[in-house]
Design an enzyme around this catalytic site. Structure first.
Site, short mmCIF file in Angstrom:
data_model
loop_
_atom_site.label_atom_id
_atom_site.label_comp_id
_atom_site.label_asym_id
_atom_site.label_seq_id
_atom_site.Cartn_x
_atom_site.Cartn_y
_atom_site.Cartn_z
N LYS A 179 0.92 -1.66 0.03
CA LYS A 179 -0.54 0.26 0.02
C LYS A 179 1.17 1.77 -0.04
CE LYS A 179 -3.79 -2.45 0.18
NZ LYS A 179 -2.51 -4.24 -0.65
C1 LIG Z 1 -9.04 -2.99 -1.69
C2 LIG Z 1 -8.39 -3.87 -0.84
N1 LIG Z 1 -9.18 -4.22 0.75
C3 LIG Z 1 -8.50 -4.73 1.39
C4 LIG Z 1 -7.47 -5.44 1.76
C5 LIG Z 1 -6.92 -5.83 2.13
O1 LIG Z 1 -6.02 -5.39 3.05
P1 LIG Z 1 -5.10 -6.18 4.26
O2 LIG Z 1 -4.38 -6.66 3.14
O3 LIG Z 1 -3.72 -5.18 4.53
O4 LIG Z 1 -5.91 -6.98 5.38
C6 LIG Z 1 -7.14 -5.26 0.42
C7 LIG Z 1 -5.73 -5.43 0.32
O5 LIG Z 1 -5.43 -5.87 -0.49
C8 LIG Z 1 -7.24 -5.02 -0.94
O6 LIG Z 1 -6.86 -4.22 -1.86
#
Ligand SMILES: Cc1ncc(COP(=O)(O)O)c(C=O)c1O
Length: 365
Positions: A179
């Site tokens: 991110k």
């Molecule tokens: C659009 C979106 N939502 C949620 C997530 C989930 O985030 P995390 O990996 O921090 O749980 C991601 C992760 O890649 C994502 O791309």
């Protein structure tokens, strides 16, 4: 020639020092680093409340749960997305309704949303796909449909002067290493509603509103102090991180145009007036050659590329379920096969971009 990965986190001395400071303090959870990290997220986004949690997925689960949607509710989710939002809906025992996305922005399509809304629709998770803010107003949602904005990829983006993460009742951020900023694993929930913020805080902390006051059956979704300290160092350089990504993206767009690929391989677009966060640089490949051939060719030249993300009806968790059907989700279906993410990370140079586009143009020639 150096290998160009899709993504690479930016960790410097400030992050290392922050982590050491937190570990040496003896306070490892729910302490001053979390408080300062949350305050900085509020300052950056303009949200009244930010609650740091252990991942972007934890943020989605906590946000959706705080809304207390009645059993049997349907929650709309874009059909082309990393599956975390849809999995969060399932984990709460609610029904996921996949909705097709627009062919230009790859965000929820207003006509498809209108078609998907039914008597049981109580929520929607809108996703700012790859940092492109979704135009929630243009979706024309009825007032009884609560909005959670998944801004996992969109820290620093805004539309119409509203920061990504603030377009719904609650917004969710991720600090995964791919991110805009990272804490290793981590996430946050943003909201302007004090009661919802208190719910999320309790859900994050075993259901406690104060030590020993168990007001609901919560979970442990806390972010450690060391991770929050890393996050503070990352946020301090957010403008620089965003600016560098935007510079690289502009170089990609110019190089693709110069190579005559602007129409054959269109880049994911943003709505007018948006400031996007460029978490991923992605485009739509032509039908031939296949994406696998393109990826192999780039890899042979030291460049990592990959599918931008997934269509829910094409992955094991949802394939073959009613409503998860290629015929009603044609844009998501096409993006599943033909979207391509290219390297984009802090420290990459404009000549790296030129190299990637030259290889891409050669394989598409
Ligand atoms: C659009 C979106 N939502 C949620 C997530 C989930 O985030 P995390 O990996 O921090 O749980 C991601 C992760 O890649 C994502 O791309």
């Amino acid at each position: 020639m150096s290998f160009l990965p899709l993504a690479r986190p930016t960790i410097g001395d400030a992050e290392l020092e922050g982590q050491a400071r937190a570990l040496r303090s003896g306070r490892l959870v729910l302490g001053p680093e979390n408080e300062a990290f949350e305050a900085e997220l509020c300052r950056i986004t303009g949200a009244a409340h930010a609650v740091a949690v252990s991942s972007g997925t934890a943020a989605l689960v906590a946000a959706l749960r705080a809304l207390e949607l009645p059993p049997g509710s349907e929650v709309l989710v874009p059909a082309f997305t990393f599956p975390a939002p849809a999995h969060a809906v399932v984990s709460l025992g609610l029904d996921v309704v996949p909705v097709d996305v627009a062919p230009d922005t790859w965000n929820l399509d207003a006509t498809s949303v209108a078609r998907a809304i039914g008597p049981r629709t109580r929520g929607v998770i809108v996703v700012d796909q790859f940092g492109v803010p979704v135009d929630v107003v243009a979706l024309g949602l009825p007032s009884e449909v609560r909005v959670v904005e998944d801004a996992a990829c969109a820290l620093g983006a805004e539309l119409g002067g509203i920061a990504s993460g603030r377009a719904g009742a609650l917004g969710c951020l991720s600090f995964h290493p791919r991110k805009i900023v990272t804490t290793g694993e981590g996430g946050a929930v943003l909201t302007d509603d004090a009661a919802l913020a208190a719910q999320v805080r309790a859900i994050r902390h075993h259901g406690q509103s104060a030590p020993g006051e168990f007001v609901l059956a919560g979970l442990n979704l806390r972010l450690g102090e060391a991770a929050a300290a890393v996050g503070r160092a990352q946020l301090a350089r957010l403008p620089e991180l965003l600016e560098h990504r935007a510079l690289l993206a502009a170089a990609y767009v110019a190089a693709l145009a110069a190579a005559g690929l602007a129409e054959r391989a269109p880049v994911q677009a943003a709505p007018p007036g948006a400031r996007r966060a460029w978490q991923t640089f992605a485009l739509l490949l032509p039908e031939k050659p296949t994406r696998a051939e393109v990826i192999d060719r780039l890899r042979a030249h030291g460049i990592e590329a990959g599918p931008a993300t997934y269509a829910l009806h094409r992955i094991g968790s949802f394939a073959k379920r009613p409503r998860f059907d290629a015929a009603t989700l044609p844009v998501a279906d096409r993006l599943h096969d033909r979207s391509l993410a290219l390297p984009l990370f802090f420290g990459m140079t404009e000549s790296d971009v030129t190299r990637v586009v030259a290889e891409l143009a050669a394989v598409l020639a």
